[in-house]
Design an enzyme around this catalytic site. Sequence first.
Site, PDB file in Angstrom:
ATOM      1  N   LYS A  80      48.887  31.887  43.903  1.00 47.75           N
ATOM      2  CA  LYS A  80      48.012  32.231  42.768  1.00 47.75           C
ATOM      3  C   LYS A  80      47.255  33.530  43.094  1.00 47.75           C
ATOM      4  O   LYS A  80      47.199  34.444  42.293  1.00 47.75           O
ATOM      5  CB  LYS A  80      47.015  31.123  42.528  1.00 47.75           C
ATOM      6  CG  LYS A  80      45.827  31.526  41.660  1.00 47.75           C
ATOM      7  CD  LYS A  80      44.871  30.389  41.402  1.00 47.75           C
ATOM      8  CE  LYS A  80      43.829  30.235  42.472  1.00 47.75           C
ATOM      9  NZ  LYS A  80      42.656  31.122  42.364  1.00 47.75           N
ATOM     10  N   ASN A  81      46.702  33.613  44.297  1.00 51.69           N
ATOM     11  CA  ASN A  81      45.819  34.744  44.613  1.00 51.69           C
ATOM     12  C   ASN A  81      46.556  36.019  44.978  1.00 51.69           C
ATOM     13  O   ASN A  81      45.931  37.072  45.110  1.00 51.69           O
ATOM     14  CB  ASN A  81      44.834  34.348  45.726  1.00 51.69           C
ATOM     15  CG  ASN A  81      43.815  33.334  45.210  1.00 51.69           C
ATOM     16  OD1 ASN A  81      43.727  33.096  43.999  1.00 51.69           O
ATOM     17  ND2 ASN A  81      43.089  32.701  46.112  1.00 51.69           N
ATOM     18  N   CYS A  83      29.934  30.978  39.430  1.00 47.50           N
ATOM     19  CA  CYS A  83      30.845  29.828  39.234  1.00 47.50           C
ATOM     20  C   CYS A  83      30.302  28.713  40.126  1.00 47.50           C
ATOM     21  O   CYS A  83      29.312  28.866  40.815  1.00 47.50           O
ATOM     22  CB  CYS A  83      32.270  30.210  39.587  1.00 47.50           C
ATOM     23  SG  CYS A  83      32.551  30.322  41.345  1.00 47.50           S
ATOM     24  N   ARG A 141      28.869  34.854  43.200  1.00 47.51           N
ATOM     25  CA  ARG A 141      30.086  35.671  43.098  1.00 47.51           C
ATOM     26  C   ARG A 141      29.825  37.071  42.512  1.00 47.51           C
ATOM     27  O   ARG A 141      30.352  37.463  41.499  1.00 47.51           O
ATOM     28  CB  ARG A 141      31.147  34.961  42.265  1.00 47.51           C
ATOM     29  CG  ARG A 141      31.431  33.523  42.609  1.00 47.51           C
ATOM     30  CD  ARG A 141      32.136  33.317  43.928  1.00 47.51           C
ATOM     31  NE  ARG A 141      33.457  33.882  44.001  1.00 47.51           N
ATOM     32  CZ  ARG A 141      34.570  33.263  43.579  1.00 47.51           C
ATOM     33  NH1 ARG A 141      34.479  32.094  42.994  1.00 47.51           N
ATOM     34  NH2 ARG A 141      35.748  33.839  43.709  1.00 47.51           N
ATOM     35  N   ASP A 149      39.114  28.694  51.585  1.00 46.98           N
ATOM     36  CA  ASP A 149      39.843  27.921  50.566  1.00 46.98           C
ATOM     37  C   ASP A 149      40.471  26.653  51.126  1.00 46.98           C
ATOM     38  O   ASP A 149      41.016  25.857  50.371  1.00 46.98           O
ATOM     39  CB  ASP A 149      40.928  28.785  49.912  1.00 46.98           C
ATOM     40  CG  ASP A 149      40.328  29.882  49.064  1.00 46.98           C
ATOM     41  OD1 ASP A 149      41.071  30.784  48.642  1.00 46.98           O
ATOM     42  OD2 ASP A 149      39.107  29.855  48.849  1.00 46.98           O
ATOM     43  N   ARG A 180      44.140  24.921  37.682  1.00 45.75           N
ATOM     44  CA  ARG A 180      44.001  26.380  37.766  1.00 45.75           C
ATOM     45  C   ARG A 180      44.838  26.924  38.911  1.00 45.75           C
ATOM     46  O   ARG A 180      45.235  28.083  38.902  1.00 45.75           O
ATOM     47  CB  ARG A 180      42.529  26.767  38.005  1.00 45.75           C
ATOM     48  CG  ARG A 180      41.626  26.390  36.873  1.00 45.75           C
ATOM     49  CD  ARG A 180      40.275  26.991  37.069  1.00 45.75           C
ATOM     50  NE  ARG A 180      40.378  28.440  37.299  1.00 45.75           N
ATOM     51  CZ  ARG A 180      39.312  29.229  37.330  1.00 45.75           C
ATOM     52  NH1 ARG A 180      38.106  28.714  37.184  1.00 45.75           N
ATOM     53  NH2 ARG A 180      39.438  30.518  37.539  1.00 45.75           N
TER      54      ARG A 180
HETATM   55  C1  EPZ Z   1      38.989  35.632  46.580  1.00 50.33           C
HETATM   56  O1  EPZ Z   1      37.810  35.595  45.800  1.00 50.33           O
HETATM   57  C2  EPZ Z   1      39.803  34.410  46.196  1.00 50.33           C
HETATM   58  N1  EPZ Z   1      40.150  34.484  44.773  1.00 50.33           N
HETATM   59  C3  EPZ Z   1      39.005  33.134  46.462  1.00 50.33           C
HETATM   60  O2  EPZ Z   1      39.854  32.037  46.183  1.00 50.33           O
HETATM   61  C4  EPZ Z   1      38.632  33.099  47.943  1.00 50.33           C
HETATM   62  O3  EPZ Z   1      37.829  31.971  48.191  1.00 50.33           O
HETATM   63  C5  EPZ Z   1      37.875  34.378  48.317  1.00 50.33           C
HETATM   64  O4  EPZ Z   1      38.657  35.546  47.979  1.00 50.33           O
HETATM   65  C6  EPZ Z   1      37.570  34.446  49.808  1.00 50.33           C
HETATM   66  O5  EPZ Z   1      38.764  34.379  50.540  1.00 50.33           O
HETATM   67  C7  EPZ Z   1      41.156  35.309  44.405  1.00 50.33           C
HETATM   68  O6  EPZ Z   1      41.781  35.976  45.216  1.00 50.33           O
HETATM   69  C8  EPZ Z   1      41.473  35.351  42.949  1.00 50.33           C
HETATM   70  P1  EPZ Z   1      35.408  37.863  47.946  1.00 50.33           P
HETATM   71  P2  EPZ Z   1      36.842  36.902  45.749  1.00 50.33           P
HETATM   72  O7  EPZ Z   1      35.110  39.023  47.077  1.00 50.33           O
HETATM   73  O8  EPZ Z   1      37.643  38.119  45.914  1.00 50.33           O
HETATM   74  C9  EPZ Z   1      30.740  38.440  48.485  1.00 50.33           C
HETATM   75  C10 EPZ Z   1      40.478  29.977  45.251  1.00 50.33           C
HETATM   76  O9  EPZ Z   1      40.088  28.847  45.555  1.00 50.33           O
HETATM   77  N2  EPZ Z   1      30.890  39.570  47.547  1.00 50.33           N
HETATM   78  O10 EPZ Z   1      36.344  38.047  49.101  1.00 50.33           O
HETATM   79  O11 EPZ Z   1      35.987  36.747  44.549  1.00 50.33           O
HETATM   80  C11 EPZ Z   1      31.021  37.090  47.820  1.00 50.33           C
HETATM   81  O12 EPZ Z   1      29.855  36.600  47.181  1.00 50.33           O
HETATM   82  C12 EPZ Z   1      39.489  31.120  45.136  1.00 50.33           C
HETATM   83  O13 EPZ Z   1      41.692  30.292  45.078  1.00 50.33           O
HETATM   84  C13 EPZ Z   1      29.769  40.351  47.266  1.00 50.33           C
HETATM   85  O14 EPZ Z   1      28.675  40.108  47.778  1.00 50.33           O
HETATM   86  O15 EPZ Z   1      35.965  36.683  47.048  1.00 50.33           O
HETATM   87  C14 EPZ Z   1      31.443  36.234  48.991  1.00 50.33           C
HETATM   88  O16 EPZ Z   1      30.291  35.781  49.677  1.00 50.33           O
HETATM   89  C15 EPZ Z   1      38.054  30.639  45.225  1.00 50.33           C
HETATM   90  N3  EPZ Z   1      29.902  41.405  46.407  1.00 50.33           N
HETATM   91  C16 EPZ Z   1      32.177  37.217  49.913  1.00 50.33           C
HETATM   92  O17 EPZ Z   1      31.767  38.527  49.489  1.00 50.33           O
HETATM   93  C17 EPZ Z   1      31.099  41.727  45.823  1.00 50.33           C
HETATM   94  O18 EPZ Z   1      31.163  42.711  45.061  1.00 50.33           O
HETATM   95  C18 EPZ Z   1      33.699  37.136  49.801  1.00 50.33           C
HETATM   96  O19 EPZ Z   1      34.025  37.228  48.432  1.00 50.33           O
HETATM   97  C19 EPZ Z   1      32.230  40.916  46.119  1.00 50.33           C
HETATM   98  C20 EPZ Z   1      32.107  39.852  46.991  1.00 50.33           C
END
Ligand code: EPZ
Length: 420
Positions: free
Chosen positions: A22-23, A116, A121, A307, A399
Amino acid sequence: MDYLKIQGIKSLNGTIKISGAKNASLPLIAMTILAKNSVHIKNLPNVADIKTMLKLLSNLGAECEFKEDYVVVNTAPLKETKATYEIVKTMRASILVLGPILARFGHCEVSLPGGCAIGQRPIDLHLKALEHMGAKITIKAGYVEATAPNGLKGCDIIFDKITVTGTANIVMAAALACGETTITNAAREPEVVQLCEILNENGVQIDGIGTGELTIHGTCGKLIDIKEFSVIPDRIEAGTYLCAGAITRSELTITNTQPKHLGAVLAKLEEMGSSFTITKDSITIHPSGTIKPVKITTQEYPAFPTDMQAQFLALATQANGVSIIEERLFENRFMHVSELQRMGADITLHGNIATVVGKTELSGTDVMATDLRASSALVLAALVSDGETNIHRIYHLDRGYDSLEKKLEHVGAKIERLKE
Ligand code: EPZ
């Protein structure tokens, strides 16, 4: 709404085929916005988030055609550059269209995704990087409005935090930018690696793929020809079914998987007593005598993935001893704990650290899914609970898991999908 009814059983047996990731699929679908041709994508998983992303592109004017075993996405007719709240609120990964639309059209509006269940996020790192590349960004009435009338310029980006979709967004924006973009502290997840590999194979030179230091040589607005490709297998789906084998102490084989993406997960399962037979595209987990307790801290790839945290927390309820699970990426990713406690689990939360005392006998009951991976943890717990468990609100599960109940039924689980 659907719910799952699961009878606690003794063990599973057989083979489960893993679907596409998915990701990986979500950024790869967004990447078609950079293409001048129709793009053939194979091995997309049949899950709600993929349908949502394809619907988003269709809403913007792209043509998506479902064939026997691939999807054709043609973004040549794409003319709308506003991703509305209606669709973004159902899937925050819609933000992945921001970089490519802005790079191609010079303007884009995307509804702020909002938080969420697992956390606030934010997308501040995405926006800061795009501004660094020359975009003008304003937030108005819940929308990000981005313009880059003179196109995006390559530059040096340093991410304060490792962000998976943030890295993907900037890689795609940089692909059409003029000049070189370096990304320091880039995400190294296999899903980001595949995006970079496909762009690199189709005319966008990217150096450092697989490392935290990427250099993208932009085409300066020239759209790219993208050859057919197949999405990599879903490592989180694979890890979830390996946990199903471990928690039921079953011999289970998963095929169409990439063991090299599961290093940290396999290492933790081994620590907990499992052993494996591994080939280049399959993993067989062998039943362990007793399940041993474990210490887990979630971190970015290649360390233990957030995850998989919920699934291992469910598994830890069956370990003989005390397990400690620390969630370092998201501030609210323990929604599954209260539901597991209702099934009889002995879990204590202190901030972002869960202490799980096992082994506890779990009892089937009515539980509620709250987010994608929390729901899969409830399925795992239900498989070893005494009696019947009904898991409600499984639209969360749908999802990201392709035909979960069919795959588990195929290996002996007593599981059925019913209507409320
Ligand atoms: C991706 O989300 C995945 N989703 C998530 O999978 C996964 O848990 C996550 O990466 C971490 O591995 C997809 O790929 C669609 P991040 P993403 O930006 O990109 C902070 C699932 O279950 N952050 O790597 O949204 C954020 O709050 C889903 O399949 C900021 O502060 O995660 C978090 O603490 C859930 N500012 C950390 O970084 C930003 O602009 C990592 O988030 C962006 C992120």
